[in-house]
Scaffold this active site. Structure first.
Site, PDB file in Angstrom:
ATOM      1  N   SER A   1       7.512  21.590  48.926  1.00 21.91           N
ATOM      2  CA  SER A   1       7.675  22.921  49.746  1.00 21.91           C
ATOM      3  C   SER A   1       8.840  23.385  49.791  1.00 21.91           C
ATOM      4  CB  SER A   1       7.092  22.573  51.102  1.00 21.91           C
ATOM      5  OG  SER A   1       5.767  22.604  50.970  1.00 21.91           O
TER       6      SER A   1
ATOM      7  N   LYS B   1       9.117  27.198  49.086  1.00 22.87           N
ATOM      8  CA  LYS B   1       9.163  28.408  49.781  1.00 22.87           C
ATOM      9  C   LYS B   1      10.635  29.048  50.016  1.00 22.87           C
ATOM     10  CE  LYS B   1       5.108  26.550  52.314  1.00 22.87           C
ATOM     11  NZ  LYS B   1       4.831  25.392  51.669  1.00 22.87           N
TER      12      LYS B   1
ATOM     13  N   SER C   1       6.209  25.933  57.278  1.00 17.95           N
ATOM     14  CA  SER C   1       5.942  25.403  55.993  1.00 17.95           C
ATOM     15  C   SER C   1       4.632  26.044  55.890  1.00 17.95           C
ATOM     16  CB  SER C   1       6.085  24.108  55.822  1.00 17.95           C
ATOM     17  OG  SER C   1       5.748  23.781  54.319  1.00 17.95           O
TER      18      SER C   1
END
Length: 501
Positions: free
Chosen positions: A160, A163, A337
């Site tokens: 993640s 991102k 997230s």
């Protein structure tokens, strides 16, 4: 006005005092300079609480009365003060920024030395919990200089922390003030209303929209527009043609992500939640249309269902609602997230670049935008916007360079990349990962990344001398995710306590 504002200001002040006490309790090992930085944040919160009662305010924090006055004075105004400013004919021009009031602490505090950082970090990054394949980078945010690197140019699975790259590309391509519209239109010569999706995953059907685009508002405005035309019964269709390619992520049906659609309500969540894993609807657009039909019925407009369509270019506009600015969506995405927002932002990047709004189009657009920003992209691959795809590849050097660029005065539009990062021990995905007595609590801000066998952490930290550092730690052969997370958190906390000179 002062009397009206006082009770709310006092309430805000009490909240700040309580928050300050909480930070003091949970951050006993912080230095004076680190606490100064924290106190500045709480001071800003107090100011915001004290002045909020004197509103109304717009999305960028300018009082409406001030905006209206400024707009009447030689056509000078500010950016994003009003949804259509900057686009409408005769709209106010963007006002120049005021000079800074304070000089950042990091500009005058000493930076760690490379050798001292290596002596401290290298043993920590060899922790067994991080497996046999890990990389790291630490950059001085003030100068952009790399102070520590271990395999920093090697592109690994980022999970993640992808991102961060998605956020930067979207902000750069579309702009932090960009808003995503959801519309209704009426096909000419008919009673067919089309609900047109613009790609806003934060469109909500909750009665309290909390600042996000409201399906209730869209229904009420649509019904009012129809009644002006003497229409109280329509066929309701919906348009998702803005997006192309497969809607289902390669991971398949998963509680972490709904099918990617240009039209969805509350991220297709079926449990009323706003973040985290949840059971998702398999047809977000169809579910959104069904919900909209019920809301129209509440407004006295009957509907007949119809299949998905592409709205005609000659269709007559009825009503529109808009998302908060992209900066707000970026912050929510990073803090929680949020995979649905991440995939939506990837497609907004594609649209801004003239690419198809698909996984492939987003990959091309994100890479092109990051290349335009001058970032090191050797080995990088953006198979999706969320980091759920194991084909993604990023390097620790790319992540730290990106974070430093987001702090640069020459790229103010990228600042939400930093302000959206979770705060260790307090917010988002770091809220429960730092114990009360851990020195990184409150001064580490970082994006987490977790897949099976993959643990990453990338963000910023104020060290013991008050210097702001950007870091990225990546491990891709871990066996125990909990132990790996603790090892990464411990390494970031060590940066917080390290003057390292």
């Amino acid at each position: 006005m002062a009397r009206a504002a006082k009770p709310r200001a006092v309430s805000a002040a009490r909240a700040v005092v309580q928050g300050t006490r909480a930070v003091a309790t949970r951050s006993m090992k912080l230095t004076t300079l680190q606490l100064t930085a924290g106190a500045a944040t709480f001071g800003l919160a107090l100011s915001a609480g004290a002045v909020a009662a004197a509103g109304p305010w717009d999305s960028s924090g300018q009082r409406t009365a001030e905006r209206d006055w400024a707009a009447s004075r030689d056509h000078e105004g500010g950016e994003d003060h009003g949804r259509d400013s900057g686009n409408a004919p005769g709209a106010p021009e963007v006002a120049p920024s005021a000079p800074p009031v304070l000089t950042g602490l990091g500009d005058s505090m000493p930076a760690p030395t490379k050798q001292a950082l290596a002596d401290v970090l290298t043993p920590l990054l060899r922790a067994p919990a991080l497996g046999s394949r890990s990389t790291a980078a630490v950059v001085d945010v003030t100068t952009g200089e790399t102070l520590y690197g271990s395999g920093a140019d090697e592109a690994l699975i980022p999970a993640s922390t992808t991102k961060i790259a998605t956020a930067a590309a979207a902000l750069s391509a579309a702009g932090p003030g960009h808003r995503i519209a959801t519309r209704t239109v009426l096909h000419p010569g008919s009673k067919e209303v089309v609900l047109v999706g613009g790609g806003d995953p934060t469109l909500t059907a909750h009665e309290d929209a909390n600042g996000y685009a409201s399906l209730h508002t869209l229904a009420a405005d649509t019904a009012a527009a129809l009644k002006k035309r003497g229409v109280d019964e329509v066929t309701l269709s919906y348009d998702t043609s803005l997006y192309s390619g497969p809607a289902l992520h390669p991971i398949g049906v998963n509680p972490n992500l709904a099918p990617v659609s240009a039209l969805m309500v509350d991220e297709a969540r079926r449990d009323g939640s706003s973040s985290g894993p949840a059971d998702r609807g398999t047809d977000p657009a169809g579910d959104a249309a069904d919900t909209f039909a019920k809301l129209l019925a509440d407004q006295g407009v009957k509907t007949k269902p119809s299949a998905p369509v592409k709205a005609a270019g000659t269709a007559e506009p009825l009503a529109t609602v808009q998302s908060p600015p992209l900066s707000t969506l970026v912050e929510r995405m990073l803090t929680n997230s949020d995979n649905d927002i991440a995939e939506a932002l990837a497609r907004q990047t594609a649209l801004a670049a003239g690419e198809p709004a698909s996984f492939e189009g987003a990959e091309k657009a994100i890479r092109a935008e990051l290349d335009r920003l001058g970032l090191p992209l050797d080995g990088a691959h953006f198979a999706d916007g969320s980091g759920l795809n194991r084909d993604d590849r990023l390097s620790a050097g790319l992540l730290t360079t990106l974070l430093a660029k987001a702090a640069s005065p020459s790229h103010p539009g990228l600042r939400p990349v930093l302000t959206g990062l979770p705060v260790a021990g307090f917010t988002g995905t770091l809220r429960t990962r730092y114990a009360d007595d851990v020195p990184g609590t409150g001064v580490v801000r970082a994006k987490t990344g977790t897949l099976t066998g993959v643990n990453t952490l990338a963000g910023t930290v104020v060290d013991a001398d008050g210097r702001l550092l950007a870091f990225a730690f990546m491990a891709t052969e871990t066996a125990d995710p909990t132990a790996a997370q603790k090892a990464l958190d411990n390494t970031a906390s060590t940066l917080a306590t390290c003057g390292c000179r």
